[in-house]
Design an enzyme around this catalytic site. Structure first.
Site, PDB file in Angstrom:
ATOM      1  N   TYR A   1       6.591   5.208  -7.513  1.00 24.91           N
ATOM      2  CA  TYR A   1       5.576   5.930  -6.894  1.00 24.91           C
ATOM      3  C   TYR A   1       6.128   6.605  -5.474  1.00 24.91           C
ATOM      4  O   TYR A   1       6.718   5.927  -4.475  1.00 24.91           O
ATOM      5  CB  TYR A   1       4.465   5.155  -6.494  1.00 24.91           C
ATOM      6  CG  TYR A   1       3.147   6.071  -6.105  1.00 24.91           C
ATOM      7  CD1 TYR A   1       2.710   6.003  -4.801  1.00 24.91           C
ATOM      8  CD2 TYR A   1       2.502   7.057  -6.748  1.00 24.91           C
ATOM      9  CE1 TYR A   1       1.848   6.670  -4.383  1.00 24.91           C
ATOM     10  CE2 TYR A   1       1.430   7.717  -6.489  1.00 24.91           C
ATOM     11  CZ  TYR A   1       0.963   7.783  -5.205  1.00 24.91           C
ATOM     12  OH  TYR A   1       0.146   8.306  -4.622  1.00 24.91           O
TER      13      TYR A   1
ATOM     14  N   ASP B   1      13.495   6.838  -1.014  1.00 19.65           N
ATOM     15  CA  ASP B   1      12.083   7.051  -0.570  1.00 19.65           C
ATOM     16  C   ASP B   1      11.875   5.556   0.025  1.00 19.65           C
ATOM     17  O   ASP B   1      11.323   4.585  -0.428  1.00 19.65           O
ATOM     18  CB  ASP B   1      11.075   6.959  -1.762  1.00 19.65           C
ATOM     19  CG  ASP B   1       9.478   7.137  -1.339  1.00 19.65           C
ATOM     20  OD1 ASP B   1       8.878   7.410  -2.149  1.00 19.65           O
ATOM     21  OD2 ASP B   1       9.362   7.015   0.029  1.00 19.65           O
TER      22      ASP B   1
ATOM     23  N   LYS C   1       3.985   5.337   6.730  1.00 23.67           N
ATOM     24  CA  LYS C   1       3.415   4.011   7.109  1.00 23.67           C
ATOM     25  C   LYS C   1       3.583   3.348   8.374  1.00 23.67           C
ATOM     26  O   LYS C   1       3.177   3.722   9.293  1.00 23.67           O
ATOM     27  CB  LYS C   1       3.906   2.825   5.899  1.00 23.67           C
ATOM     28  CG  LYS C   1       3.252   3.306   4.490  1.00 23.67           C
ATOM     29  CD  LYS C   1       3.580   2.494   3.443  1.00 23.67           C
ATOM     30  CE  LYS C   1       3.227   2.880   2.070  1.00 23.67           C
ATOM     31  NZ  LYS C   1       1.930   2.851   1.730  1.00 23.67           N
TER      32      LYS C   1
END
Ligand code: KE4
Length: 427
Positions: A141, A236, A264
């Site tokens: 994802y 990623d 994050k």
């Protein structure tokens, strides 16, 4: 406070009652717990019930919730203003700090979410190579950008919409998909489209199908394929960045990508993310180059203050070894508890991210991850919730530990899990 009442109101004004699908407990059933405050290793719901938090805002709070130094930095910035929409020295300082922590990147751009970071990285790679296609891996994802919602992971898996509505056939045609850890499949796609692939984007440690480590040689293989075919290798690291090592997975596995996306932890709990790349690639980004990307709140002073304080604290505490040991202790305790009661459970761990899969087979790739028993996980999730332990509400997510989790918390989790396994996972 009646959480059912709040849920009713939320469902009346927010699609599915949430601002992000995976929070809706679709993967585990029941009404989401509404949290109202956090502290250290804990979340507290509207009735002030405490939960040992293993989600940590889906990764950011690696030092525990609300580190005092980050709160202080925010209070200090508050006295100087919330948002300017101008250049500030602080954003250049943060960019310099991030570049000093991750390997091999020449420049970066701050954005507001991991999705913005990955979308922008792919656009830069397309602009740099002049090519259209990208390659991603099933179950990975990369945020909700159209190009990525093709057999995506995380919430897209939970909600059974591997390819989202609203994504055009044209967009989908430019996204090639292989199974995670299947280097042959990636090579076959390169051989089929030798001059069309702008970039390969990969979670260097898969976290969004649950934690699946890269197979030996997988990342190295992608590196050599991208070099051979002139494509940009994008790690990623929105989840793994500053989590699995100081320099993320690129440092941990000593594989040098051409671009790295971050989020994050980089924001210390505020909306801040970044895409970084080799200088020649980032030079195509406007206003230096002709790839347009912009953002009203990019480099926002409050988010930059939080991110800077958080990363400086990481540098000072150097928590990665201790975090890995804590997580290793927890994961081996969970494995032993499951084995003692013959529960079909695998526990995958990389650094301080881990997933407990309900399956008897080792989880090493997309297929084995997606074959795990999400219904058994749902029962486990609710049993833990009852005990005041908050796992991610989906079989296909990573759980996280922080520096604030103490031995007694880990022992409580192991004990609660053992009680669950004792009753049998089909209860
Ligand atoms: P955001 O746009 O949610 O900030 O980041 C997207 C993203 C990109 N890349 C990776 C590897 C990610 O894990 C994410 C976001 N992670 C999910 C949890 N697996 C966020 C939680 C959510 O969607 O609510």
């Amino acid at each position: 406070m009646d959480q059912e009442k709040i849920w009713e109101k939320a469902c009346a004004v927010l699609p599915g009652g949430v601002n992000s699908p995976v929070r809706a407990f679709g993967g585990v059933g029941g009404i989401p717990v509404f949290m109202k405050r956090s502290e250290g290793a804990f979340l507290f719901d509207e009735n002030d019930k405490a939960y040992i938090d293993l989600v940590l805002s889906w990764g950011p709070m690696i030092l525990g919730h609300n580190p005092p130094e980050v709160v202080e930095a925010l209070k200090d910035q508050l006295s100087r203003g919330l948002s300017f929409g101008t250049c500030t020295g602080a954003e250049a300082n943060l960019a310099e700090l991030i570049l000093s922590m991750i390997p091999g990147m020449g420049m970066l751009r701050l954005v507001n979410s991991g999705t913005e970071a990955t979308m922008s990285a792919v656009r830069a790679a397309r602009g740099y190579t002049g090519r259209d296609k990208i390659m991603k891996f099933r179950g990975c994802y990369h945020g909700h950008g159209d190009s990525f919602l093709i057999q995506a992971g995380s919430g897209a898996l939970t909600h059974g919409a591997p390819s989202s509505l609203g994504v055009t056939a044209g967009t989908a045609a430019d996204t090639l998909v292989a199974d995670y850890n299947d280097l042959n499949a990636a090579e076959n796609l390169f051989e089929t489209y030798p001059d069309s692939i702008a970039a390969v984007i990969v979670e260097p440690v898969a976290g969004n199908m649950g934690v699946v480590p890269p197979a030996p040689g997988f990342l190295e293989g992608l590196r050599s394929l991208c070099s051979r075919f002139g494509s940009v290798l994008i790690f990623d690291e929105v989840m793994t960045g500053f989590r699995v090592a100081r320099g993320g997975a690129a440092e941990r596995f000593s594989v040098q990508p051409d671009m790295i996306t971050l989020g994050k932890i980089a924001g210390g709990g505020l909306p801040l993310a970044a895409y970084a790349g080799k200088r020649e690639i980032m030079s195509v980004v406007s206003p230096l180059g002709k790839v347009y990307q912009a953002g009203t709140l990019s480099g926002n002073p409050m988010a930059v203050a939080a991110g800077t304080a958080h990363l400086r604290l990481l540098e000072q505490k150097n928590p990665w070894k201790k975090l890995e040991e804590k997580t290793g202790y927890l994961c081996s305790g969970l494995r032993k508890a499951a084995a003692k009661h013959g529960a079909p459970v695998q526990v995958n761990q990389v650094g301080s991210m881990f997933t407990l899969f309900f399956t008897s087979k080792p989880v090493t790739d997309t297929k084995t991850a997606l074959a795990a028993d999400a219904v058994a996980f749902a029962r486990f999730f609710h049993a833990m919730l009852e005990e005041g332990i908050y796992f991610p509400p989906s079989q296909y997510e990573s759980a996280f530990l922080s520096l604030a989790h103490e031995q007694k918390h880990l022992d409580k989790i192991i004990q609660a899990a053992e009680t669950f396994f004792e009753k049998g996972t089909n209860v």
